[in-house]
Every structure is written in structure tokens, then in C-alpha cells.
Write a protein that holds these residues in place. Structure first.
Motif, mmCIF file in Angstrom:
data_model
loop_
_atom_site.group_PDB
_atom_site.id
_atom_site.type_symbol
_atom_site.label_atom_id
_atom_site.label_comp_id
_atom_site.label_asym_id
_atom_site.label_seq_id
_atom_site.Cartn_x
_atom_site.Cartn_y
_atom_site.Cartn_z
ATOM 1 N N UNK A 65 0.855 -1.121 -0.019
ATOM 2 C CA UNK A 65 0.009 0.010 0.198
ATOM 3 C C UNK A 65 0.891 1.293 -0.045
ATOM 4 N N UNK A 66 2.099 1.178 0.766
ATOM 5 C CA UNK A 66 2.982 2.475 0.648
ATOM 6 C C UNK A 66 3.384 2.476 -0.525
ATOM 7 N N UNK A 67 4.002 1.459 -1.225
ATOM 8 C CA UNK A 67 4.484 1.765 -2.496
ATOM 9 C C UNK A 67 3.517 2.208 -3.639
ATOM 10 N N UNK A 68 2.202 1.714 -3.481
ATOM 11 C CA UNK A 68 1.451 2.060 -4.469
ATOM 12 C C UNK A 68 1.183 3.789 -4.124
ATOM 13 N N UNK A 69 1.155 4.133 -2.953
ATOM 14 C CA UNK A 69 0.732 5.442 -2.476
ATOM 15 C C UNK A 69 1.929 6.410 -3.210
ATOM 16 N N UNK A 70 3.235 5.874 -2.949
ATOM 17 C CA UNK A 70 4.342 6.611 -3.445
ATOM 18 C C UNK A 70 4.509 6.817 -4.859
ATOM 19 N N UNK A 71 3.948 5.809 -5.659
ATOM 20 C CA UNK A 71 3.710 5.626 -7.047
ATOM 21 C C UNK A 71 2.732 6.608 -7.734
ATOM 22 N N UNK A 72 1.661 6.506 -6.659
ATOM 23 C CA UNK A 72 0.514 7.509 -7.175
ATOM 24 C C UNK A 72 1.148 9.078 -7.037
ATOM 25 N N UNK A 73 1.778 9.326 -5.713
ATOM 26 C CA UNK A 73 2.249 10.588 -5.606
ATOM 27 C C UNK A 73 3.327 10.935 -6.740
#
Length: 88
Positions: free
Chosen positions: A67-75
Motif C-alpha cells: 500500500x505504501x509503495x502504491x501510494x508513493x507511485x501515485x504521488x
């Protein structure tokens, strides 16, 4: 991949004994055997339960990381879009 331990087989004379004068002893042996078997089953069940809980905890940690990785990618994608808009 199951490591199953088989219960020890009881001696045939331990499960019989009605006519040999060892009825109470055989009953005591059978009771001890059943108690031992139940204890072993309970121990194995607890080990399996602990193993499952550990795996669930590890899976939860991996999901959190994902989830953190996906959030970072979206950002990062949002920041890239903003820069592209500014350049046009």
C-alpha cells in the motif's frame, strides 16, 4: 507438505483383556493412551495455529508495504503530471 505424526499403535493385548483378568489395567492403559493422543493433537493444533497467525501477520506487513509503495507511485505520478502541465 504435511508432516503428520501417526499415533503409536497400541498392543492388541492392551485393548482387550476382558477374559484375562487385566480389565482394569487395560482400561487404565487405554485411558492413558487416549489422554496422550489428545495431548499430542492439542500440541500439534497449537503449533499449526501459531504458524497460521505468524503467516497472517507477515502477510499484513507485506500488504502494508505494498500500500505504501502504491501510494508513493501515485504521488510520483501526480507530481509528474503537474510538471507536464506546467511545461505546456
Amino acid at each position: 507438505q504435511q508432516n503428520q505424526k501417526r499415533a503409536p499403535k497400541m498392543d492388541a493385548s492392551a485393548s482387550h483383556g476382558a477374559g484375562d483378568g487385566q480389565g482394569p489395567q487395560s482400561t487404565a492403559d487405554l485411558t492413558a493412551f487416549v489422554q496422550n493422543l489428545l495431548s499430542q493433537m492439542q500440541s500439534r493444533f497449537q503449533q499449526m495455529s501459531d504458524s497460521i497467525i505468524t503467516r497472517i501477520d507477515e502477510m499484513g506487513e507485506r500488504i502494508d508495504d505494498l500500500e505504501k509503495s502504491v501510494g508513493d507511485l501515485i504521488q510520483q505520478a501526480d507530481e509528474g503530471d503537474e510538471k507536464a502541465v506546467e511545461k505546456s
